[in-house]
Scaffold this motif. Structure first.
Motif, short mmCIF file in Angstrom:
data_model
loop_
_atom_site.label_atom_id
_atom_site.label_comp_id
_atom_site.label_asym_id
_atom_site.label_seq_id
_atom_site.Cartn_x
_atom_site.Cartn_y
_atom_site.Cartn_z
N ARG A 49 -11.23 -25.48 23.74
CA ARG A 49 -10.90 -26.09 24.74
C ARG A 49 -9.86 -27.18 24.34
N LEU A 50 -8.59 -26.89 25.15
CA LEU A 50 -7.50 -27.59 24.70
C LEU A 50 -7.62 -28.87 25.75
N LEU A 51 -7.91 -30.14 25.16
CA LEU A 51 -8.00 -31.25 25.66
C LEU A 51 -6.38 -32.11 25.67
N THR A 52 -6.22 -32.31 26.90
CA THR A 52 -4.84 -32.87 27.22
C THR A 52 -4.74 -34.20 27.79
N ALA A 53 -4.07 -35.27 27.28
CA ALA A 53 -4.13 -36.60 28.05
C ALA A 53 -2.33 -36.75 27.95
N THR A 54 -1.95 -37.37 29.16
CA THR A 54 -0.97 -37.77 29.49
C THR A 54 -0.76 -38.98 29.99
N ALA A 55 0.53 -39.69 29.71
CA ALA A 55 1.07 -40.96 30.35
C ALA A 55 2.37 -40.78 30.59
N ALA A 56 3.01 -40.83 31.77
CA ALA A 56 4.31 -40.87 32.15
C ALA A 56 4.56 -42.21 32.73
N PHE A 57 5.70 -42.83 32.40
CA PHE A 57 6.03 -44.31 32.56
C PHE A 57 7.77 -44.43 32.44
N GLN A 58 8.18 -45.71 33.05
CA GLN A 58 9.40 -45.91 32.77
C GLN A 58 9.47 -47.10 31.68
N ASN A 59 10.09 -47.04 30.78
CA ASN A 59 10.41 -47.93 29.61
C ASN A 59 10.85 -49.41 30.12
N GLU A 60 10.13 -50.44 29.58
CA GLU A 60 10.54 -51.66 30.29
C GLU A 60 11.89 -52.14 29.64
N PRO A 61 12.69 -53.05 30.09
CA PRO A 61 13.76 -53.57 29.54
C PRO A 61 13.75 -54.41 28.46
N TYR A 62 13.13 -53.78 27.34
CA TYR A 62 12.94 -54.83 26.09
C TYR A 62 14.15 -55.00 25.33
#
Length: 179
Positions: free
Chosen positions: A166-179
């Motif tokens: 079983r292919l386990l997939t974990a995803t996080a989508a975000f906008q980078n902070e202004p570092y």
């Protein structure tokens, strides 16, 4: 010599061994369901661990720590593997995909599973991207792991790729902070 009628009557009234026969009929189904429940619980637990590690690791990119430290793909994978110490063969099993996009509406979250035209089996094609972007960029971090399944031979098949995995997939989508 005992009459046949008496033998049949004694056999009919004898209940010794009926529990063994009933267990022989019900036992395999019971254990198959029990093992399927345990395996499904392990898959959900492993998936949750992968999601948590993805969120924690993605924070390194979102806050600019990975970019400021000039992380390579292997260094980022080492940071991920430092958090995956239980249940996973991180070094040999985890695939990492880090992409940046100009807008959220074009982020592609489709699973990298392709069907082989020769044999019709579904195969995982690991993406090999590490593009963490810069300040304000939209980034998607995905972790993939091929989880082995054991109860599939008993008729409970939750595999989505070849080889009873079983292919386990974990995803996080975000906008980078202004570092």
């Amino acid at each position: 010599m005992v009459p046949k009628k008496n033998i049949l009557r004694r056999f009919h009234h004898n209940r010794r061994g009926s529990a063994a026969v009933e267990f022989a009929l019900v036992g395999p189904i019971f254990f198959a369901v029990l093992f399927a429940i345990i395996e499904l619980a392990l898959v959900f637990f492993a998936s949750q661990i992968l999601e948590t590690v993805t969120q924690d690791s993605a924070r390194l990119i979102m806050t600019g720590q990975a970019q400021n430290a000039k992380f390579t793909q292997s260094q980022f994978k080492d940071a991920v593997c430092a958090k995956l110490v239980v249940m996973f063969d991180c070094e040999n099993g985890i695939s990492i995909d880090v992409q940046n996009y100009p807008a959220f509406d074009i982020v592609d979250v489709s699973a990298p599973i392709v069907t082989d035209p020769k044999d019709g089996k579904k195969k995982f094609v690991p993406p090999n991207n590490y593009l963490p972007g810069g300040p304000g960029d939209i980034v998607m971090v995905r972790l993939f792991y091929k989880w082995p399944l054991f109860v599939t031979s008993l008729g409970f098949d939750i595999s989505n790729i070849d080889g009873s995995k079983r292919l386990l997939t974990a995803t996080a989508a975000f906008q980078n902070e202004p570092y």
